[in-house]
Design a protein around this motif. Structure first.
Motif, PDB file in Angstrom:
ATOM      1  N   ASN A   1       5.248  10.527   8.840  1.00 23.78           N
ATOM      2  CA  ASN A   1       4.796  10.835   7.473  1.00 23.78           C
ATOM      3  C   ASN A   1       5.422   9.882   6.457  1.00 23.78           C
ATOM      4  N   ALA A   2       6.726   9.609   6.603  1.00 23.43           N
ATOM      5  CA  ALA A   2       7.399   8.684   5.684  1.00 23.43           C
ATOM      6  C   ALA A   2       6.835   7.272   5.838  1.00 23.43           C
ATOM      7  N   LEU A   3       6.529   6.890   7.092  1.00 24.83           N
ATOM      8  CA  LEU A   3       5.959   5.572   7.336  1.00 24.83           C
ATOM      9  C   LEU A   3       4.614   5.427   6.623  1.00 24.83           C
ATOM     10  N   ILE A   4       3.785   6.475   6.694  1.00 24.72           N
ATOM     11  CA  ILE A   4       2.476   6.441   6.019  1.00 24.72           C
ATOM     12  C   ILE A   4       2.665   6.337   4.507  1.00 24.72           C
ATOM     13  N   ASP A   5       3.607   7.111   3.963  1.00 33.50           N
ATOM     14  CA  ASP A   5       3.870   7.032   2.513  1.00 33.50           C
ATOM     15  C   ASP A   5       4.261   5.608   2.110  1.00 33.50           C
ATOM     16  N   ASN A   6       5.109   4.969   2.896  1.00 28.98           N
ATOM     17  CA  ASN A   6       5.556   3.607   2.569  1.00 28.98           C
ATOM     18  C   ASN A   6       4.395   2.616   2.629  1.00 28.98           C
ATOM     19  N   ILE A   7       3.529   2.790   3.639  1.00 37.67           N
ATOM     20  CA  ILE A   7       2.387   1.871   3.778  1.00 37.67           C
ATOM     21  C   ILE A   7       1.455   2.003   2.582  1.00 37.67           C
ATOM     22  N   ILE A   8       1.221   3.238   2.145  1.00 35.78           N
ATOM     23  CA  ILE A   8       0.338   3.453   0.994  1.00 35.78           C
ATOM     24  C   ILE A   8       0.900   2.777  -0.248  1.00 35.78           C
ATOM     25  N   LEU A   9       2.225   2.906  -0.440  1.00 35.24           N
ATOM     26  CA  LEU A   9       2.849   2.224  -1.575  1.00 35.24           C
ATOM     27  C   LEU A   9       2.693   0.709  -1.445  1.00 35.24           C
ATOM     28  N   LEU A  10       2.662   0.223  -0.199  1.00 34.66           N
ATOM     29  CA  LEU A  10       2.575  -1.208   0.053  1.00 34.66           C
ATOM     30  C   LEU A  10       1.191  -1.763  -0.260  1.00 34.66           C
ATOM     31  N   VAL A  11       0.141  -0.997   0.080  1.00 32.70           N
ATOM     32  CA  VAL A  11      -1.219  -1.562   0.017  1.00 32.70           C
ATOM     33  C   VAL A  11      -2.025  -1.111  -1.197  1.00 32.70           C
ATOM     34  N   ARG A  12      -1.638  -0.037  -1.849  1.00 34.79           N
ATOM     35  CA  ARG A  12      -2.533   0.562  -2.828  1.00 34.79           C
ATOM     36  C   ARG A  12      -2.796  -0.338  -4.046  1.00 34.79           C
ATOM     37  N   ASN A  13      -1.922  -1.306  -4.320  1.00 37.95           N
ATOM     38  CA  ASN A  13      -2.132  -2.192  -5.467  1.00 37.95           C
ATOM     39  C   ASN A  13      -2.896  -3.467  -5.113  1.00 37.95           C
ATOM     40  N   GLN A  14      -3.305  -3.594  -3.853  1.00 38.23           N
ATOM     41  CA  GLN A  14      -4.081  -4.765  -3.479  1.00 38.23           C
ATOM     42  C   GLN A  14      -5.487  -4.674  -4.054  1.00 38.23           C
ATOM     43  N   THR A  15      -6.126  -5.858  -4.133  1.00 36.38           N
ATOM     44  CA  THR A  15      -7.450  -5.930  -4.775  1.00 36.38           C
ATOM     45  C   THR A  15      -8.458  -5.026  -4.096  1.00 36.38           C
ATOM     46  N   SER A  16      -8.456  -5.021  -2.767  1.00 38.86           N
ATOM     47  CA  SER A  16      -9.476  -4.258  -2.035  1.00 38.86           C
ATOM     48  C   SER A  16      -9.321  -2.760  -2.216  1.00 38.86           C
ATOM     49  N   PHE A  17      -8.191  -2.280  -2.785  1.00 35.18           N
ATOM     50  CA  PHE A  17      -7.972  -0.843  -2.940  1.00 35.18           C
ATOM     51  C   PHE A  17      -8.193  -0.371  -4.371  1.00 35.18           C
ATOM     52  N   ARG A  18      -8.659  -1.248  -5.238  1.00 32.32           N
ATOM     53  CA  ARG A  18      -8.839  -0.837  -6.633  1.00 32.32           C
ATOM     54  C   ARG A  18      -9.926   0.223  -6.781  1.00 32.32           C
ATOM     55  N   SER A  19     -10.932   0.169  -5.902  1.00 33.89           N
ATOM     56  CA  SER A  19     -12.020   1.160  -5.989  1.00 33.89           C
ATOM     57  C   SER A  19     -11.963   2.165  -4.849  1.00 33.89           C
ATOM     58  N   VAL A  20     -10.825   2.199  -4.129  1.00 35.95           N
ATOM     59  CA  VAL A  20     -10.669   3.118  -2.994  1.00 35.95           C
ATOM     60  C   VAL A  20      -9.626   4.176  -3.351  1.00 35.95           C
ATOM     61  N   ARG A  21     -10.001   5.415  -3.209  1.00 35.19           N
ATOM     62  CA  ARG A  21      -9.075   6.536  -3.464  1.00 35.19           C
ATOM     63  C   ARG A  21      -8.439   6.969  -2.144  1.00 35.19           C
ATOM     64  N   ILE A  22      -7.118   6.952  -2.095  1.00 36.59           N
ATOM     65  CA  ILE A  22      -6.404   7.341  -0.874  1.00 36.59           C
ATOM     66  C   ILE A  22      -5.916   8.782  -1.029  1.00 36.59           C
ATOM     67  N   GLU A  23      -6.276   9.609  -0.069  1.00 36.66           N
ATOM     68  CA  GLU A  23      -5.848  11.011  -0.074  1.00 36.66           C
ATOM     69  C   GLU A  23      -5.006  11.271   1.173  1.00 36.66           C
ATOM     70  N   LYS A  24      -3.930  12.035   0.993  1.00 34.03           N
ATOM     71  CA  LYS A  24      -3.028  12.351   2.109  1.00 34.03           C
ATOM     72  C   LYS A  24      -3.111  13.842   2.436  1.00 34.03           C
ATOM     73  N   ASN A  25      -3.064  14.126   3.741  1.00 35.41           N
ATOM     74  CA  ASN A  25      -3.011  15.510   4.222  1.00 35.41           C
ATOM     75  C   ASN A  25      -2.020  15.539   5.378  1.00 35.41           C
ATOM     76  N   LEU A  26      -0.745  15.401   5.027  1.00 36.55           N
ATOM     77  CA  LEU A  26       0.298  15.217   6.041  1.00 36.55           C
ATOM     78  C   LEU A  26       0.977  16.543   6.356  1.00 36.55           C
ATOM     79  N   ASP A  27       1.081  16.854   7.642  1.00 40.85           N
ATOM     80  CA  ASP A  27       1.707  18.092   8.103  1.00 40.85           C
ATOM     81  C   ASP A  27       3.230  17.908   8.079  1.00 40.85           C
ATOM     82  N   PRO A  28       3.940  18.675   7.231  1.00 39.79           N
ATOM     83  CA  PRO A  28       5.403  18.494   7.145  1.00 39.79           C
ATOM     84  C   PRO A  28       6.133  18.900   8.421  1.00 39.79           C
ATOM     85  N   SER A  29       5.469  19.646   9.314  1.00 40.60           N
ATOM     86  CA  SER A  29       6.133  20.085  10.547  1.00 40.60           C
ATOM     87  C   SER A  29       6.100  19.035  11.645  1.00 40.60           C
TER      88      SER A  29
END
Length: 659
Positions: free
Chosen positions: A514-542
């Motif tokens: 889950n932490a790895l996914i959070d870090n990746i999202i922070l890494l890629v979300r500001n790239q050009t190809s993600f300006r019109s893409v909405r990222i939604e997370k549904n991560l199981d804390p267990s």
């Protein structure tokens, strides 16, 4: 009022004032009416329960009365002697007087074995045995008085008197809301009975005296209930209070009336009451449809001496008086509301006139200002808020004139700055385009390196052998040395490209997916190809930490996320979900996009090396990802529907796998 515009202040004031008053008045009216009605109905229900208790007492008193008559008859010495001596003539004469005087329907005596000695209404039939009769059987066994209600079959009624069988017979009348019933006739009868042991002077048991009253078409009890409990109260030609005795679900004695004014015997109880009282053996209290009208009713089961439900005792109060009270109360409240609305309309019209006239002047002035005429000074006589508005409008006109010149100057400056920023954006966009192009070329170079590695090795081997065979003084040696040198340089270039693309053995350590996914999202979300893409997370804390090569798993996730973004060129959403498998031995990570989807033909080859549907792709990304996941002991799959998007699903084992 004629010239009021639908959008004028007057119309708005009238409308909103009316709504503000009308809604609370209507709500309060309805709530008040409902509260009053509920209180009335609650009192009616309480009264009906009390009436049912009274009706039960009257019903039971009739049983007690029959028992008293039979008991007093059984203790007379003349009766005892006649039973002992089987003097049928005396018994016949005495019984005839008794059942006429006491209004009994049967009066029958048996010996101490249940054999009939004399029937009061049918003296010609005697000698048969009645030990199977429940009342007589119980007296024969206990030597005690037995009283209660019983269903008597047609044969036994005919034995006592053909008149009783005719009185009990009923053709069942179809009834609205009743439970369907297959039988169309009722031949048995419902009877109040009392059986008393006859003892001689020596207290020897010599016989049983059985007396009873048939309830079918006998209206004594129900009319007595109406007289005593409801006091024959009438409402609009109808009895307010009614009472009924049911044999099972059939009305056999009632003062409920049909439309023609006749008693509604032979009709059936409603299915709702049937289910509650007969099927479940409970008391029913509430609103019920009785024959042709609604009543506040109470029903309770009538049981025989074996505690089986054989009928129903009912009392009810006509609901129409309560409905009329509700309607009259509601009309009163609504009349009050209408009067209030009329007053509000009148007041709002007067108030609107005081506001609309000065506002009209303000409107004309504002129109001139909108047309560019800023030099206006005026005052109005109106409520203080409107006077303040007029002053503010004049000040605004002066300020607008000043601002006009400032804005014109600022517009020239702004236009220049916009042009400068546009040029800068074009330059940045060009740089980004070149960066993305170089990234694509890097992917292509890795593919080319794989393709030329083997032939390059062959060239190097053969040229090296050729160099060894040449004489040091051979003029071709220099050219071959250049060939070997350049081939070695090409091999190094290929090696570097292969090292870039090569999948190395995982270096596993504890990884929080889950932490790895959070870090990746922070890494890629500001790239050009993600300006019109909405990222939604549904991560199981267990989800637990697992043993994996963090860098390699990150490479897999980034590759899939970037592919999804590239697929959604017109924008969309990417949903990343983590969860445990049902067996809790794998972590499932899914990446669901809303892109164009993948055809079935492409899905079969999507993980093959060098297979790509992209114009500039190398076809290695998913192949490398497949290998990494496989080295971790997991699996990767894709689900896709063309036109609806794709979902990549990765399964990683929780238990560490070596290798």
């Amino acid at each position: 009022m004629k010239n009021i515009s639908p959008k004028s202040i007057q119309s708005h004031l009238i409308f909103y004032f009316t709504i503000v008053v009308l809604v609370p008045v209507v709500v309060m009216s309805l709530a008040g009416v409902k509260l009053i009605y509920n209180q009335i109905i609650d009192r009616a229900v309480t009264r009906t329960i009390a009436d049912l208790n009274s009706a039960r007492e009257i019903y039971q008193n009739k049983v007690t009365q029959i028992a008293s008559v039979v008991r007093l008859t059984a203790v007379r010495s003349l009766i005892i002697n006649a039973v002992t001596e089987r003097d049928k003539n005396f018994l016949q004469k005495d019984f005839a007087k008794t059942y006429h005087r006491e209004k009994l329907d049967i009066l029958t005596v048996t010996d101490n074995r249940g054999n009939v000695i004399c029937r009061g209404r049918n003296p010609g039939l005697s000698g048969d045995n009645l030990s199977a009769d429940k009342f007589i059987a119980k007296v024969l066994k206990t030597r005690q008085i037995v009283t209660g209600t019983e269903i008597v079959p047609r044969k036994e009624l005919e034995d006592e008197s053909p008149d009783l069988a005719a009185q009990a017979y009923m053709e069942i009348t179809p009834t609205p809301k009743s439970k369907p019933r297959a039988e169309r006739q009722e031949t048995s009868g419902m009877m109040l009975e009392a059986a008393v042991p006859i003892l001689d002077d020596n207290n020897n048991f010599v016989g049983v005296l059985l007396g009873g009253v048939l309830l079918n078409r006998n209206f004594e009890i129900v009319d007595k209930i109406k007289d005593i409990v409801h006091e024959r109260e009438i409402y609009k030609g109808q009895d307010i209070g009614t009472a009924t005795i049911f044999q099972n679900d059939l009305r056999i004695s009632t003062n409920v009336k049909n439309q023609d004014g006749s008693r509604a015997i032979t009709t059936l109880v409603s299915e709702e009451v049937y289910d509650e009282v007969i099927d479940q053996g409970k008391r029913f209290v509430g609103e019920a449809f009785v024959v042709n009208a609604w009543y506040i009713a109470a029903y309770e089961p009538i049981r025989d001496i074996e505690n089986r439900i054989i009928g129903i005792l009912y009392v009810g109060i006509l609901r129409q008086p309560f409905d009329d009270v509700l309607r009259n109360t509601l009309m009163t409240f609504l009349g009050i509301a209408l009067g209030v609305i009329i007053l509000i309309v009148f007041a709002s019209v007067q108030l609107a006139k005081k506001i609309s006239v000065p506002l009209k002047k303000l409107e004309l002035t504002a129109t001139k200002i909108a047309e560019g005429e800023y030099k206006h000074e005026f005052t109005v006589k109106a409520p203080s808020e409107i006077e303040h508005l007029a002053k503010s409008l004049g000040k605004m006109a002066r300020d607008l004139e000043t601002e006009k010149w400032e804005l014109e100057a600022w517009g020239t400056t702004l236009e220049k700055k916009v042009q400068e920023r546009t040029d800068e954006i074009k330059r940045i966009h060009s740089q980004l385009f070149r960066s993305e192009k170089l990234a694509s070329l890097g992917k292509l170079a890795a593919g080319v390196a794989h393709e030329i590695n083997n032939p390059l090795t062959g060239i190097l081997t053969n040229s090296s052998l050729l160099l060894e065979d040449l004489d040091p003084q051979d003029p071709r040696r220099e050219d071959v040395e250049v060939m070997v040198k350049e081939t070695i340089r090409c091999r190094e270039i290929v090696k570097r490209l292969l090292d870039f693309a090569k999948q190395t053995k995982p270096q596993k350590k504890l990884t929080d997916i889950n932490a790895l996914i959070d870090n990746i999202i922070l890494l890629v979300r500001n790239q050009t190809s993600f300006r019109s893409v909405r990222i939604e997370k549904n991560l199981d804390p267990s989800v637990p930490e697992i043993q994996s090569d963090t860098d390699q798993i990150q490479q897999v996730f980034v590759n899939i996320i970037l592919n999804a973004a590239e697929a959604m060129t017109k924008g969309g959403s990417l949903t990343i979900t983590s969860s445990l498998s049902p067996a809790r031995d794998f972590i499932n990570i899914s990446f669901a996009d809303t892109g164009p989807g993948i055809s079935e033909a492409d899905r079969e080859k999507i993980f093959d090396p060098f297979y790509t549907t992209k114009e500039h792709g190398t076809g290695l990304g998913l192949s490398i990802s497949y290998g990494i996941v496989e080295q971790h002991g997991g699996s990767i799959s894709v689900e896709s529907t063309p036109g609806k998007g794709s979902t990549f699903i990765i399964h990683l084992p929780i238990t560490s796998m070596e290798g």
